[in-house]
Design a protein around this motif. Structure first.
Motif, short mmCIF file in Angstrom:
data_model
loop_
_atom_site.label_atom_id
_atom_site.label_comp_id
_atom_site.label_asym_id
_atom_site.label_seq_id
_atom_site.Cartn_x
_atom_site.Cartn_y
_atom_site.Cartn_z
N GLY A 136 2.77 -0.11 -7.02
CA GLY A 136 2.57 -0.38 -8.68
C GLY A 136 1.51 0.79 -9.48
N ARG A 137 0.52 0.96 -8.62
CA ARG A 137 -0.36 1.99 -9.08
C ARG A 137 -0.05 3.38 -9.07
NH1 ARG A 137 -5.43 0.75 -12.04
NH2 ARG A 137 -6.73 2.45 -11.75
N THR A 189 0.89 -1.30 0.13
CA THR A 189 -0.09 -0.03 0.10
C THR A 189 0.77 1.27 -0.14
OG1 THR A 189 -1.75 -1.36 1.04
CG2 THR A 189 -1.73 1.23 1.17
N ALA A 190 0.71 2.16 -1.00
CA ALA A 190 1.16 3.40 -1.06
C ALA A 190 1.28 4.28 -0.07
CB ALA A 190 0.85 4.16 -2.44
N GLY A 191 -0.11 4.60 0.52
CA GLY A 191 -0.30 5.39 1.76
C GLY A 191 -0.15 6.75 1.46
N PHE A 192 -0.05 7.43 0.24
CA PHE A 192 0.11 8.93 0.08
C PHE A 192 -0.64 9.25 -1.32
CE2 PHE A 192 3.32 6.78 -2.66
CZ PHE A 192 3.29 7.60 -3.76
N ASP A 193 -1.21 10.36 -1.33
CA ASP A 193 -1.99 10.81 -2.11
C ASP A 193 -1.22 11.60 -3.55
OD1 ASP A 193 -4.42 10.03 -1.40
OD2 ASP A 193 -4.63 11.61 0.03
N ILE A 194 -1.82 11.51 -4.53
CA ILE A 194 -1.24 12.28 -6.03
C ILE A 194 -2.30 13.05 -6.46
CG2 ILE A 194 -0.35 12.07 -7.95
CD1 ILE A 194 0.47 9.15 -7.29
N ASN A 195 -2.04 14.41 -6.60
CA ASN A 195 -2.77 15.56 -6.74
C ASN A 195 -3.39 15.61 -8.34
OD1 ASN A 195 -0.59 16.29 -7.90
ND2 ASN A 195 -0.35 18.55 -6.92
N LEU A 224 1.88 7.82 -16.54
CA LEU A 224 1.07 8.54 -17.24
C LEU A 224 0.89 9.98 -17.37
CD1 LEU A 224 -2.26 6.20 -16.73
CD2 LEU A 224 -0.88 6.33 -18.73
N ASN A 225 1.31 10.57 -16.28
CA ASN A 225 1.57 12.04 -16.07
C ASN A 225 2.76 12.45 -17.01
OD1 ASN A 225 -0.58 12.41 -14.35
ND2 ASN A 225 0.55 12.30 -12.37
N PRO A 281 -7.92 6.18 -11.74
CA PRO A 281 -8.25 6.07 -10.31
C PRO A 281 -7.12 5.89 -9.61
CG PRO A 281 -10.19 4.93 -11.73
CD PRO A 281 -8.75 5.39 -12.55
N TYR A 282 -7.02 6.55 -8.31
CA TYR A 282 -5.95 6.45 -7.64
C TYR A 282 -6.39 6.94 -6.14
CZ TYR A 282 -1.29 6.59 -5.16
OH TYR A 282 -0.29 6.47 -4.08
#
Length: 399
Positions: A87-88, A68-74, A95-96, A79-80
């Motif tokens: 991996g996600r 689990t990553a445990g952090f957000d991406i703005n 993609l960015n 979907p994330y």
């Protein structure tokens, strides 16, 4: 067997040394030995690195991608959430990066060709303005330009409550550009198929001579009829479909906009910086390629009665592209690699997300950096392959 026959059957001493006297054979043997030595040293280095990493508790495999990553991406194109895996997060960063590279390549090509033709303009003001832009963009660091667009141009924009209202329901503020977001119904697939069919029809009309496609009575009007049919086909499919596309408009709720499509200021700053910086180099490539076409080619086209536009499109540009395409490929590759500077302005590209946040949280430095390098290598090789295939169309074919 007699003694003479035994001596004759025995290989001569010179034939044994023939291999060592051959320079090519010695060079091949040395290359094989050096290759084997390199492989042995590389294997020993990998084993030693693996042992040191295991002793220090650092991951040595790629199992961390499932954690689990445990952090957000703005900014996410898929979907994330914080509960997604590393991996996600890698896919989001990839993609960015591909998105900003695609926008940058298109805009840089348009800017470069436009400014390149402007450099050759007979208008003194247009030519000098183009020259000033090229010299300014090429002789200042790219990182400084990115910081300028991000800090000096986009940050001073008004707050969301004082957003600048733009046409088509768009709003611009210091948190980004908010625009209506499209949502496609199942009937949109029929419209897309109609558009594809129209493109194929137009391509066929362009590549096939009229004398082959139409009978003699229809040659004069057949092309126009087929073109009108191709243009009306997507329109008829759109009208016949039941609302294939719907838009959700952004709305101001509280201190920010909700809904719609949001384009981050960091994305705009990075795309602008990459496009204008690379476009300046492309402009000089285009100018040099056009000026490399002999003047006699233009004079011959004029003598044949071709107009200035026809001369540029049919005579000058095809010959100039033979020189432009190889250098243009190098600039495209530079733009892809320069996109890694996004980390300095906070854009969540592959380097910031995977080689930055993921690396710091997992400690898998070797794996993260190796994957990031492999991704940029694959993108560069793919772009080079596409440009080489395109360049073959303009290669001078000798008879």
């Amino acid at each position: 067997m007699s003694g003479g026959e035994a001596i004759a059957a025995r290989p001569a001493r010179g034939s044994r040394l023939r291999f060592w006297r051959d320079a090519r054979s010695r060079a091949l043997l040395l290359q094989v030995l050096f290759g084997l030595a390199f492989l042995v040293l590389a294997a020993l280095a990998v084993l030693d690195l693996r042992a040191n990493m295991q002793a220090r508790g650092i991951p040595t495999d790629f199992s961390f991608l499932g954690q689990t990553a445990g952090f957000d991406i703005n900014q996410t194109l898929i979907p994330y959430s914080a509960s997604s895996t590393y991996g996600r997060a890698f896919l989001v960063g990839l993609l960015n990066t591909l998105a900003v590279c695609a926008v940058g390549l298109v805009c840089a090509t348009f800017v470069g060709f436009a400014v390149g033709f402007a450099r050759l303009s007979d208008n003194w003001i247009v030519g000098r303005c183009a020259l000033a832009y090229v010299e300014l963009a090429r002789n200042t660091p790219l990182l400084l330009q990115l910081l300028f667009w991000h800090n000096a141009v986009l940050k001073p924009l008004p707050s969301p409550r004082e957003s600048l209202a733009l046409p088509f329901g768009m709003f611009l503020n210091n948190r980004g550009l908010f625009a209506p977001a499209p949502s496609f119904a199942p009937s949109a697939a029929f419209v897309a198929a109609a558009c594809l069919a129209a493109l194929l029809i137009l391509y066929g009309l362009r590549r096939t001579p009229r004398r082959v496609m139409f009978a003699r009575p229809w040659r004069a009007v057949g092309g126009g009829v087929m073109t009108a049919f191709a243009l009306c086909l997507p329109l008829a499919a759109f009208v016949g479909a039941d609302d294939p596309v719907a838009f959700s408009n952004p709305e101001l709720k509280g201190f920010n906009f909700v809904g719609g499509l949001r384009v981050l200021p960091e994305f705009v700053a990075l795309a602008l910086g990459l496009s204008l910086y690379t476009g300046a180099f492309i402009a000089e490539i285009v100018r040099a390629g056009i000026e490399a076409v002999p003047q006699g080619q233009r004079e011959a086209a004029t003598a044949l009665g071709l107009s200035g536009r026809q001369t540029s499109r049919l005579v000058v540009t095809p010959q100039a592209m033979r020189l432009i395409v190889p250098l243009l490929t190098s600039q495209y590759l530079n733009l892809v690699k320069n996109s890694s500077l996004a980390v300095f302005i906070g854009y969540p590209d592959l380097v910031q997300v995977f080689a930055g946040t993921v690396l710091n949280q997992t400690g898998a430095a070797v794996q993260a950096v190796a994957i990031t390098m492999a991704v940029y290598l694959a993108i560069s090789l793919f772009a080079s392959l596409v440009m080489n295939l395109y360049g073959r169309r303009h290669t001078l074919k000798e008879r």
